[in-house]
Design a protein around this motif. Structure first.
Motif, PDB file in Angstrom:
ATOM      1  N   UNK A 419       0.856  -1.173   0.000  1.00  0.00           N
ATOM      2  CA  UNK A 419       0.000   0.000   0.000  1.00  0.00           C
ATOM      3  C   UNK A 419       0.907   1.243   0.000  1.00  0.00           C
ATOM      4  N   UNK A 420       0.348   2.350  -0.384  1.00  0.00           N
ATOM      5  CA  UNK A 420       1.134   3.589  -0.420  1.00  0.00           C
ATOM      6  C   UNK A 420       1.790   3.882   0.924  1.00  0.00           C
ATOM      7  N   UNK A 421       1.018   3.743   2.006  1.00  0.00           N
ATOM      8  CA  UNK A 421       1.558   4.113   3.310  1.00  0.00           C
ATOM      9  C   UNK A 421       2.663   3.138   3.737  1.00  0.00           C
ATOM     10  N   UNK A 424       5.803   4.340   1.823  1.00  0.00           N
ATOM     11  CA  UNK A 424       6.306   5.588   2.399  1.00  0.00           C
ATOM     12  C   UNK A 424       6.939   5.386   3.779  1.00  0.00           C
ATOM     13  N   UNK A 425       6.432   4.411   4.537  1.00  0.00           N
ATOM     14  CA  UNK A 425       6.961   4.225   5.890  1.00  0.00           C
ATOM     15  C   UNK A 425       8.145   3.267   5.921  1.00  0.00           C
ATOM     16  N   UNK A 426       8.172   2.278   5.008  1.00  0.00           N
ATOM     17  CA  UNK A 426       9.106   1.176   5.172  1.00  0.00           C
ATOM     18  C   UNK A 426      10.206   1.109   4.139  1.00  0.00           C
ATOM     19  N   UNK A 669       1.303  11.219   0.235  1.00  0.00           N
ATOM     20  CA  UNK A 669       1.821  12.338  -0.568  1.00  0.00           C
ATOM     21  C   UNK A 669       1.427  13.691   0.000  1.00  0.00           C
ATOM     22  N   UNK A 670       0.521  13.723   0.972  1.00  0.00           N
ATOM     23  CA  UNK A 670       0.250  15.042   1.549  1.00  0.00           C
ATOM     24  C   UNK A 670       1.253  15.328   2.665  1.00  0.00           C
TER      25      UNK A 670
ATOM     26  N   UNK B  38      -1.640   5.220  -5.140  1.00  0.00           N
ATOM     27  CA  UNK B  38      -1.757   5.586  -3.728  1.00  0.00           C
ATOM     28  C   UNK B  38      -3.057   5.111  -3.122  1.00  0.00           C
ATOM     29  N   UNK B  39      -4.090   4.934  -3.935  1.00  0.00           N
ATOM     30  CA  UNK B  39      -5.383   4.543  -3.380  1.00  0.00           C
ATOM     31  C   UNK B  39      -6.018   5.637  -2.541  1.00  0.00           C
ATOM     32  N   UNK B  40      -5.490   6.839  -2.626  1.00  0.00           N
ATOM     33  CA  UNK B  40      -5.901   7.924  -1.734  1.00  0.00           C
ATOM     34  C   UNK B  40      -6.332   9.181  -2.484  1.00  0.00           C
TER      35      UNK B  40
END
Ligand code: FES
Ligand code: FES
Lengths: 739, 161
Positions: A419-421, A424-426, A669-670, B38-40
């Motif tokens: 997933x995106x998060x 970005x985190x890992x 991305x924010x 991103x799915x967001x």
């Protein structure tokens, strides 16, 4: 006790590794070429000398070119085919390419460090030329004429009296099993038909029409979808999770838990995502606050234990003059691939095949074999293209995730996508760094003294060792963390480009290698080069100003390398540097570097307009000049340089990994803004300084250093302030102006 | 059961109505162009066009596409017979990794359909929701400009008919 050691002792399997300071391995960034050359053969032929490891010709005359390197969106496939077509004298359309596959291609280590054309391109070029010679030799034998009377053209050997034999008819099983010779009869530049031309990239039509172009698009029969649940922070331990409830959901095939490693396999992708969320909701973790204070990251880095080496010591310290000093810092930066990492794995007969967008399928195979406790030959890794990676992103970790999850459902391929998060985190970030320069300039404009110190964690934490993979640290019986690698000079890691190319009579450069890693880090485009060039080129600008000299003139005075001078002059001329005129809010910046002091030369000029109310920078015009030695594909070079300029602008103006004392917080991305179209330059021009008789030089990372530094210099020009802490955000610029 | 008109053909949808359109396009219909980024709703990689408007398919439940015209990049042409926008991207060599490109193209398609005379500034402004990490933006802008110029005479001619 250091934070990281505490985390390790607590048994948290933290990624923040504090292993013995002396255990760093000597290694190159490609994982190859560290020893002396074995056979004296060019490029990767030295490791893999058999010609048919690189070039195969079918009975129908179709040519297969094999490379151990991977397409990463840099246009490598097209470049390598151009090289092969030129030397083989075969039409491009008859050529196809097989890229990195442990079951088929040569082991060329990592596709990294802008080495691919040098390593693989050089091997393919010589192999293709030697195959051509062998084919001509075979034709000479068959036709009973001396080879000198024959020539190769369009996939055939032509002889006197209209004789013509196609390659497919000439080739025999044994012919191309020969080993390469040290010398090849290469085509002179003046005769090139394909090399050096802007051949359109072969991968673009599929990419702009919805063809299957990426690993994300592979759909082998029986495909299952999986997701992992990553811990909320480095070193977190999974205490409990309600796996049974999730396993009962329709469409869920299996929940896999091994220690803290947690994932779910489902029939459908959306089902897998929903199941992942259910798991995450029910999971309880034990977290450790192990991160430094983000606001004081540079101090935290400099306070870490370091292994110091003086990588340049020239002349005497203390030359007199006006002193300029600055300490430049960069935060952790995310690779930020637009497509999160993805992998597919399938178990069959006690072995596993893994499709991955890893930059190194052979090192990945070693790591996976270790993780899965299998012999190497039970693991096959095949490269499949992902979104641009710019270094080590989550690719290898996703491959390990897929292999572990697929083991639970043998016989069916399992596709994992982060997933995106999670990305970005890992992902292993480009490490935070500090570089400080102190220099003195004489009244007549000579640099009399120069000291550069750089503090950096490792930029090279790729697999190889299983412990380099996230999952290997999460399973119940975790692997030890991979030892930190300090890449050696002359290419360097954190100290890449720290040695100035300028001919300063008195100079010293010290590398403080930091074996500990406050955040997970590894290779990201240009490694330490970006910050070191920023430090050097900012200081050069300030020295020129102190001496009352034009910054371009000042640089030229200190450059003895003629090619460097030519690139600097070309950029200045193409921009119209001498004719530039000041205007309200306007700023001009110049910077130059030769990547690694070994690869392409690149000079960049940036013109900006600054909005003093908001601190916002508008990039008006960018002009770059580049010397990349012999050019395989000029449009490919321009594309890479343009991309490097825009990426460096994004790093310089916007980017910073954010974290609290426990977690990485910039997980979308924010929270991790990058360049958007509103900040894209009005125009970017790339000029190639042709050097057709020189060897290929790596180009993919040549622009990042000079582009970032030129932008910083333009901001200095427009504001009157030297901002040294990256990113140079509108907020920081406005604050500097208000001060 | 939901159904939609996908690239000109009516298609029934098996997935649950709240499934994001992206997964229906990719899994149920085997399409590749719309990408998960991103799915967001933050990157634009998943962009498709519904009834002329560019939407993020990753955050659009498939039920909102009920009976509507859904166009993906596959609907604009093929590698063998690329449409004008695709031709322009090939001619401008407007891709590095290319992962962001289909989403960019779909938003550009919606824009040029609605405003064939879009100015350079309008094109830039329109693309603001889209990220490209490779730094291909200059070429993307050039490609869209080229496409606009190539398409305009035709649409003018059509308008004159
Ligand atoms: S994937 Fe839909 S906006 Fe990013
Ligand atoms: S071309 Fe790679 S993200 Fe845009």
């Amino acid at each position: 006790m250091t934070l990281s050691r505490r985390a390790v002792l607590a048994g948290t399997g933290a990624l923040i590794l504090a292993f013995s300071l002396g255990s760093a391995r000597a290694q190159t960034e490609t994982g190859k070429g560290e020893g002396p050359r074995k056979r004296g053969l060019p490029g990767s032929l030295d490791d893999t000398p058999r010609l048919d490891a690189w070039i195969r010709v079918g009975p129908d005359g179709a040519v297969t070119v094999l490379t151990g390197k991977a397409e990463l969106g840099q246009g490598l496939k097209t470049a390598l085919l151009q090289i092969a077509a030129e030397e083989l004298k075969a039409p491009l359309a008859r050529l196809s390419l097989v890229t990195a596959d442990t079951g088929r291609t040569a082991d060329e280590g990592y596709t990294a460090a802008s080495h691919s054309v040098q390593d693989s391109g050089t091997a393919i070029r010589h192999a293709a030329a030697q195959v051509r010679t062998l084919l001509i030799g075979e034709a000479a034998r068959r036709l009973g004429v001396p080879a000198e009377q024959l020539r190769a053209e369009d996939g055939a050997v032509l002889g006197p009296g209209g004789a013509r034999i196609g390659y497919g008819d000439l080739v025999t099983d044994a012919l191309l099993t020969a080993e390469a010779q040290p010398a090849s009869s290469l085509t002179p530049a003046a005769e090139y038909a394909v090399l050096g031309r802007p051949v359109p990239r072969i991968d673009i039509p599929a990419k702009v029409t919805g063809g299957a172009a990426y690993i994300q698009d592979l759909r082998p029969p029986g495909l299952l979808h999986a997701r992992v649940v990553r811990p909320p922070s480095y070193g977190a331990i999974l205490i409990e999770v309600d796996a049974a409830a999730v396993e009962r959901l329709p469409g869920v095939v299996k929940v896999v838990r091994d220690g803290t490693f947690l994932g779910v396999v489902a029939e459908g992708e959306w089902t897998a995502i929903q199941a992942m969320r259910r798991l995450a909701t029910s999971a309880r973790w034990r977290e450790t606050a192990s991160l430094p204070d983000a606001a004081a990251l540079p101090d935290a880095l400099r306070a870490l234990p370091s292994r110091d080496s003086t990588i340049l010591e020239r002349g005497a310290a203390g030359g007199a003059g006006t002193v300029i000093e600055g300490t430049f810092t960069r935060p952790y930066l995310a690779h930020g691939s637009i497509g999160p990492s993805c992998a597919i794995a399938e178990w069959q007969d006690g072995g596993v095949t893994v499709w991955s967008h890893s930059q190194g399928v052979f090192p990945l195979r070693r790591a996976l074999a270790g993780l899965l406790r299998l012999p190497d030959d039970k693991v096959r890794c095949i490269h499949a293209e992902g979104a641009g990676c710019y270094g080590q992103n989550g690719a290898d970790d996703a491959a390990a995730d897929a292999a572990l999850l697929a083991r639970a459902v043998p016989g069916r391929p399992v596709r994992v996508q982060w997933m995106r998060e999670q990305e970005h985190a890992w992902e292993p970030f480009g490490p935070g760094m500090v570089a400080s320069v102190r220099a003195a300039v004489t009244p007549d404009g000579r640099v009399a003294d120069w000291t550069h110190e750089v503090w950096s964690p490792s930029h090279m934490m790729r697999p190889g060792p299983p412990g380099a993979l996230l999952a290997a640290r999460e399973i119940a019986e975790p692997f030890p963390p991979a030892p930190p690698v300090a890449l050696a000079q002359p290419e360097g890691g954190g100290d890449r480009n720290a040695i100035p190319l300028y001919a300063f009579p008195n100079a010293r450069v010290v590398h403080h290698f930091l074996p500990e890693m406050p955040l997970r880090g590894s290779s990201m485009r240009s490694l330490g080069g970006y910050l070191n060039v920023m430090a050097i080129e900012s200081t050069m600008d300030d020295l020129a100003r102190a001496a009352g000299l034009d910054p371009v003139t000042f640089r030229l005075r200190h450059l003895t390398d003629a090619r460097a001078g030519a690139v600097v002059e070309a950029a200045a001329r193409r921009f119209g540097w001498d004719g530039r005129s000041a205007r309200a809010g306007g700023g001009f910046g110049f910077a130059f570097a030769r990547y690694k002091n070994l690869e392409a030369y690149c000079a960049v000029v940036v013109e900006i307009t600054l909005d003093r109310e908001t601190g916002r920078v508008a990039i008006e015009r960018v002009v770059a000049a580049v010397d990349t030695g012999e050019v395989v594909n000029p449009d490919g070079v321009a594309n890479q340089i343009e991309g490097g300029i825009l990426q460096a602008a994004s790093w310089t103006l916007f980017e910073r990994v954010a974290f609290d004392r426990t977690r990485v917080t910039s997980v979308d991305w924010s929270a991790y803004p990058i360049l958007r179209f509103s900040a894209v330059p009005r125009s970017v021009e790339v000029h190639i300084v042709a050097q057709p008789d020189q060897p290929f030089l790596g180009v993919a990372e040549a622009a990042q250093g000079p582009a970032g530094a030129a932008l910083a210099n333009a901001i200095r020009d427009a504001t009157g302030h030297r901002l040294c802490d990256l990113p140079l955000t509108a907020g920081r610029i406005k604050a500097a102006l208000g001060a | 059961m939901t159904s939609m008109i996908l690239n000109g053909e009516r298609r029934a949808v098996r997935a649950a109505p709240d499934t994001p359109l992206l997964y229906v396009l990719r899994e149920e219909f085997g399409l590749n162009a719309a990408k998960f980024g991103c799915g967001l709703g933050q990157c634009g990689a998943c962009t498709v066009v519904i009834d002329g408007a560019a939407v993020f398919s990753c955050v659009t439940p498939v039920m909102l596409a009920e009976n509507r015209q859904v166009t993906t990049l596959e609907g604009l042409g093929t590698a063998e017979a690329p449409g004008p926008l695709q031709r322009a991207f090939i001619d401008a060599q407007a891709a590095q990794c290319g992962y962001c490109i289909p989403g960019m193209m779909m938003r550009a398609h919606a824009l040029l359909t609605r405003a064939p005379d879009a100015s350079d500034a309008a094109i830039r402004a329109e693309l603001e929701p889209h990220l490209c990490r490779c730094g291909t933006q200059m070429r993307i802008l050039r490609a869209i400009r080229r496409a606009a110029d190539a398409m305009r005479p035709r649409s003018t001619a059509e308008a004159g008919r």
